[in-house]
Design a protein around this motif. Structure first.
Motif, PDB file in Angstrom:
ATOM      1  N   UNK A  79       6.648   4.329 -13.513  1.00 27.76           N
ATOM      2  CA  UNK A  79       6.196   4.250 -12.129  1.00 27.76           C
ATOM      3  C   UNK A  79       6.163   2.797 -11.677  1.00 27.76           C
ATOM      4  N   UNK A  80       6.179   2.631 -10.379  1.00 25.32           N
ATOM      5  CA  UNK A  80       6.057   1.299  -9.788  1.00 25.32           C
ATOM      6  C   UNK A  80       4.653   1.192  -9.213  1.00 25.32           C
ATOM      7  N   UNK A  81       3.727   0.577  -9.936  1.00 24.53           N
ATOM      8  CA  UNK A  81       2.323   0.566  -9.501  1.00 24.53           C
ATOM      9  C   UNK A  81       2.166  -0.087  -8.130  1.00 24.53           C
ATOM     10  N   UNK A  82       1.161   0.390  -7.416  1.00 24.37           N
ATOM     11  CA  UNK A  82       0.839  -0.188  -6.116  1.00 24.37           C
ATOM     12  C   UNK A  82      -0.313  -1.160  -6.281  1.00 24.37           C
ATOM     13  N   UNK A  83      -0.150  -2.358  -5.768  1.00 27.81           N
ATOM     14  CA  UNK A  83      -1.167  -3.398  -5.872  1.00 27.81           C
ATOM     15  C   UNK A  83      -1.611  -3.792  -4.468  1.00 27.81           C
ATOM     16  N   UNK A  84      -2.925  -3.782  -4.242  1.00 30.44           N
ATOM     17  CA  UNK A  84      -3.496  -4.223  -2.975  1.00 30.44           C
ATOM     18  C   UNK A  84      -3.965  -5.669  -3.125  1.00 30.44           C
ATOM     19  N   UNK A  85      -3.533  -6.522  -2.231  1.00 35.05           N
ATOM     20  CA  UNK A  85      -4.009  -7.906  -2.197  1.00 35.05           C
ATOM     21  C   UNK A  85      -4.989  -8.011  -1.033  1.00 35.05           C
ATOM     22  N   UNK A  86      -6.245  -8.274  -1.339  1.00 36.03           N
ATOM     23  CA  UNK A  86      -7.326  -8.231  -0.350  1.00 36.03           C
ATOM     24  C   UNK A  86      -7.892  -9.635  -0.144  1.00 36.03           C
ATOM     25  N   UNK A 129       4.624  -2.471  -5.898  1.00 35.52           N
ATOM     26  CA  UNK A 129       4.571  -2.161  -4.472  1.00 35.52           C
ATOM     27  C   UNK A 129       3.313  -2.830  -3.915  1.00 35.52           C
ATOM     28  N   UNK A 130       3.484  -3.896  -3.170  1.00 34.24           N
ATOM     29  CA  UNK A 130       2.369  -4.756  -2.772  1.00 34.24           C
ATOM     30  C   UNK A 130       2.021  -4.566  -1.302  1.00 34.24           C
ATOM     31  N   UNK A 131       0.731  -4.354  -1.028  1.00 33.35           N
ATOM     32  CA  UNK A 131       0.211  -4.283   0.338  1.00 33.35           C
ATOM     33  C   UNK A 131      -0.840  -5.370   0.505  1.00 33.35           C
ATOM     34  N   UNK A 132      -0.811  -6.074   1.641  1.00 28.85           N
ATOM     35  CA  UNK A 132      -1.686  -7.222   1.862  1.00 28.85           C
ATOM     36  C   UNK A 132      -2.638  -6.905   3.012  1.00 28.85           C
ATOM     37  N   UNK A 133      -3.929  -7.154   2.789  1.00 24.85           N
ATOM     38  CA  UNK A 133      -4.943  -6.890   3.803  1.00 24.85           C
ATOM     39  C   UNK A 133      -5.916  -8.059   3.870  1.00 24.85           C
ATOM     40  N   UNK A 134      -6.482  -8.259   5.065  1.00 23.67           N
ATOM     41  CA  UNK A 134      -7.648  -9.124   5.210  1.00 23.67           C
ATOM     42  C   UNK A 134      -8.813  -8.226   5.616  1.00 23.67           C
ATOM     43  N   UNK A 140      -7.578  -5.111   7.829  1.00 21.10           N
ATOM     44  CA  UNK A 140      -6.487  -5.418   8.755  1.00 21.10           C
ATOM     45  C   UNK A 140      -5.277  -5.803   7.920  1.00 21.10           C
ATOM     46  N   UNK A 141      -4.144  -5.123   8.160  1.00 20.67           N
ATOM     47  CA  UNK A 141      -2.947  -5.374   7.358  1.00 20.67           C
ATOM     48  C   UNK A 141      -2.304  -6.689   7.775  1.00 20.67           C
ATOM     49  N   UNK A 166     -12.374   1.682   1.734  1.00 25.35           N
ATOM     50  CA  UNK A 166     -11.175   2.015   2.500  1.00 25.35           C
ATOM     51  C   UNK A 166      -9.925   1.888   1.629  1.00 25.35           C
ATOM     52  N   UNK A 167      -9.911   0.906   0.745  1.00 24.77           N
ATOM     53  CA  UNK A 167      -8.784   0.784  -0.184  1.00 24.77           C
ATOM     54  C   UNK A 167      -8.672   2.020  -1.066  1.00 24.77           C
ATOM     55  N   UNK A 168      -9.817   2.522  -1.512  1.00 22.77           N
ATOM     56  CA  UNK A 168      -9.814   3.706  -2.370  1.00 22.77           C
ATOM     57  C   UNK A 168      -9.197   4.900  -1.649  1.00 22.77           C
ATOM     58  N   UNK A 169      -9.477   5.037  -0.360  1.00 21.43           N
ATOM     59  CA  UNK A 169      -8.896   6.145   0.397  1.00 21.43           C
ATOM     60  C   UNK A 169      -7.396   5.957   0.598  1.00 21.43           C
ATOM     61  N   UNK A 170      -6.931   4.726   0.684  1.00 20.42           N
ATOM     62  CA  UNK A 170      -5.504   4.460   0.851  1.00 20.42           C
ATOM     63  C   UNK A 170      -4.744   4.636  -0.462  1.00 20.42           C
TER      64      UNK A 170
END
Length: 728
Positions: A79-86, A129-134, A140-141, A166-170
């Protein structure tokens, strides 16, 4: 990408019994063989076998469809893990990264956080798979270049716990991890520690602030009565901490509309809290706004928390309170002392007791008459007075409240003896005396209604109010009240054994207001609480709020439109409560800022039969004017005014970083804690997270397109060959 594919087995779910289906299939096969075995048919042996085979194949397809087989496969799949950058974008991130003595003190915490984020973005997207939020008070993406989405000033609140939720729900069910870059400040929303324990993915935390000795002056509290009257000095107590500053004399000023009206001098004692006593002397009635300020000191990390605003409602004359007491008690002693110490009140005390002559030290007392009740703003009935006043006095009290007066009843003794003609005044239904049970210690809890009620508003914000009421001393009483009457509010509930029942109830009667404390022992809230770390202002503010709330007639509030606070902290939701919208009359509320710009409400929602809540969200610091009306009616008193949003707020209460919180969040969630210069190590650490997973797949063969194609092909081919052979 699939690596090891293996067959785990078959499963069947036949339309009918499998044995019967197999038997039918075999009979069909024998029939086919028998038909084509007839020698009277003139075809070659080879073609005869072909016909038999095609017919058998078609029949087997039918049998398979009836048996409904399912093929079960298992694949070891990468799998290609998803990483959240907060990224923390709150106001505290604009503060210096390090103490002023450090070489890198010129960088802000946000500068360091953005630098760490960019270093990670050079590595993570190629593997994850990287998603960036503040985040401030919400997520806010951000774009990959971190060019858009970051506020220049920073948000007024830091809701770290909400951001993690909110990250947990995403994240959903897909493997995920989060990298949190923050200074550890959390000033709003749920506790991040509790949220971290419930997460199903690890959080790797990076601290964006360096610990060290910081210099900062912080006004921690301003204690002032909610109201005073014109021409009289009103005391103001200012509490201050001077982090990193000891034995330093600093001026403290109070100003109104830019003019200094009071000055004082305070010696700072480092992180220990010190207090200075000042006073203001308003010249006119109305609502006044004052500002306490301390000049900044060189090297301070921020001067935002050097100033705090506070409101003061100024009255033209003192409020008259008549106190009717049955027997002397500790409740009476403490409440009497408070009323006498408040210069805004003119209190008169009347003892209704046969033992009055034996208590010379308790005076001065007077004899209450109907005229005394009529000329008062609030009447208090203390312990024992309820059962000793006659029917005529109760009728006077009923007329008094109905005409707009306020009535406070302290104690439950005698409630069952109130004449039927006066029971309508009470805000709650009283149980039959035989059902009360014996007196006991009652553990008290503030209700949700109490948390939002002006009477229980003993602190500056909702979270502090709840904390102050958390461990109040128990009252003494029994289960005397059944339930609150319609329109009344239960402010405090009591627990006696397995029962929960109302003990403090407030409501209205006619044009006036009534409050009932159906127990004794409220004096403990002013005597024992400070000794055990409770709020030292709880008793005084509770009694004061009760008197002033009761002094406002219910008629005044029927068309009342006011903000929930006169001074909002920076980052606090600006909320209005409007009473009177109903009967087809629409509320028209206008709020303008200092430039005259008209603001649009963020949310308007009903809250009861004739009450509306209007939210303007979070507004920037400044002074705002408002006006309100219902339909075509003229504006009523109190429907125009102003409120203030302060510069300081929860985000600036403590400017020190909290790496301990970040370390706990990472440990509780299964991640790891890093410092800003360790992001390369973080990138290597996260590589070990979730690379493979076993995936089970099921293929339904009975309705597979291939089975249909085989069946149709065999039938069509047999028909074509039969025609070529001249067979029917």
């Amino acid at each position: 990408m699939i690596f090891l594919l293996s067959v785990k087995g078959f499963s069947f779910s036949p339309v009918s019994q499998s044995v019967l289906l197999v038997a039918i299939g075999l009979l069909f096969v024998l029939l086919v063989v028998h038909v084509y075995a007839q020698r009277g048919v003139s075809i070659s042996e080879r073609r005869r076998r072909l016909f038999v085979g095609l017919r058998v194949l078609a029949l087997l397809c039918v049998v398979l469809a009836l048996l409904r087989p399912v093929l079960i496969l298992e694949a070891d799949e990468s799998t290609r893990p998803r990483v959240f950058l907060l990224l923390d974008n709150s106001g505290s991130m604009k503060l210096p990264y390090a103490p002023s003595s450090a070489s890198d003190s010129g960088f802000s915490r946000m500068d360091v956080a953005v630098g760490a984020a960019r270093s990670l973005l050079e590595i993570l997207p190629s593997k994850y798979e990287t998603s960036i939020f503040s985040f401030t008070d919400s997520l806010r993406e951000l774009d990959a270049a971190l060019q858009e989405g970051l506020s220049e000033k920073g948000g007024a609140r830091s809701a770290l716990g909400s951001a993690l939720e909110e990250l947990a729900s995403r994240a959903g069910a897909k493997p995920a991890a989060a990298v949190l870059i923050s200074d550890g400040s959390s000033s709003f929303g749920p506790d991040p520690s509790g949220v971290a324990k419930r997460l199903r993915f690890p959080v790797y935390t990076v601290t964006a602030a360096r610990e060290g000795a910081l210099r900062d002056i912080e006004i921690t509290d301003v204690l002032c009565p909610a109201s005073g009257y014109a021409g009289t000095e009103v005391p103001v107590f200012v509490r201050v901490k001077g982090h990193g500053l000891e034995n330093l004399d600093t001026p403290v000023n109070i100003s109104e509309e830019g003019t200094i009206v009071s000055r004082g001098l305070l010696k700072l004692a480092g992180s220990a809290e010190t207090q200075v006593s000042l006073s203001v002397k308003p010249r006119s009635g109305g609502l006044h706004f004052y500002r306490v300020s301390i000049p900044p000191v060189g090297g301070e990390i921020s001067d935002v928390n050097n100033a705090v605003s506070f409101p003061l409602r100024v009255l033209s004359e003192r409020l008259r309170v008549l106190y009717l007491q049955g027997d002397l008690s500790w409740d009476f002693t403490f409440v009497k002392r408070h009323l006498e110490s408040d210069p805004r009140l003119e209190a008169t005390f009347s003892l209704i007791s046969d033992r009055k002559a034996a208590l010379p030290a308790a005076g001065p007392f007077s004899t209450a008459s109907s005229a005394d009740i009529e000329q008062s703003s609030v009447v208090v009935l203390g312990d024992g007075a309820i059962g000793r006043i006659g029917v005529e006095t109760w009728r006077d009290l009923e007329d008094f409240v109905s005409s707009g007066g306020g009535l406070l009843i302290i104690g439950a003794d005698g409630l069952s003896e109130i004449p039927a003609v006066a029971r309508n005044v009470l805000p709650a239904h009283v149980r039959e005396h035989r059902l009360w049970g014996s007196k006991q210690n009652l553990s008290c809890e503030l209700t949700f209604e109490g948390l939002r009620h002006a009477i229980c508003d003993v602190e500056r914000d909702a979270s502090s109010i709840a904390e102050s009421w958390k461990d109040v001393s128990p009252l003494v009483g029994s289960h005397s009240l059944e339930k609150a009457k319609e329109g009344s509010a239960i402010l405090i509930e009591a627990k006696g054994g397995e029962e929960r029942f109302p003990v403090v109830v407030a409501g209205s009667y006619g044009r006036g207001r009534v409050m009932l404390v159906a127990a004794s022992g409220i004096w403990r809230w002013g005597f024992t609480l400070p000794a055990v770390g409770g709020s030292e202002r709880l008793f005084d503010r509770f009694v004061s709020n009760s008197i002033w709330w009761l002094s406002s007639s219910e008629e005044e509030s029927l068309r009342e439109v006011r903000p929930t606070s006169w001074v909002f902290q920076n980052g606090e939701e600006v909320m209005f409560v409007a009473r009177g919208e109903g009967h087809g009359q629409r509320l028209d509320l206008k709020v303008t800022d200092e430039t005259g710009k008209l603001l649009v409400p963020a949310l308007t929602e009903p809250s009861g039969a004739d009450t509306v809540k209007v939210s303007f969200g979070t507004l920037g610091p400044g002074t705002y004017d408002y006006s309100a009306s219902f339909g075509q009616e003229e504006r009523s008193p109190g429907s125009e005014g102003r409120f203030v949003v302060d510069d300081a707020g929860p985000e600036y209460r403590s400017l020190f970083p909290d790496p301990g919180l970040l370390a706990y969040v990472s440990e509780a969630s299964g991640g790891k804690f890093f410092r800003a210069d360790e992001v390369d190590e973080l990138a290597r650490e996260i590589e070990t997270f979730g690379e493979r997973a076993a995936v089970v797949r099921q293929i339904r063969l009975w309705n597979h397109p291939l089975l249909l194609a085989i069946f149709a092909t065999s039938i069509a081919l047999e028909w074509w060959l039969r025609r070529r052979s001249g067979l029917p």
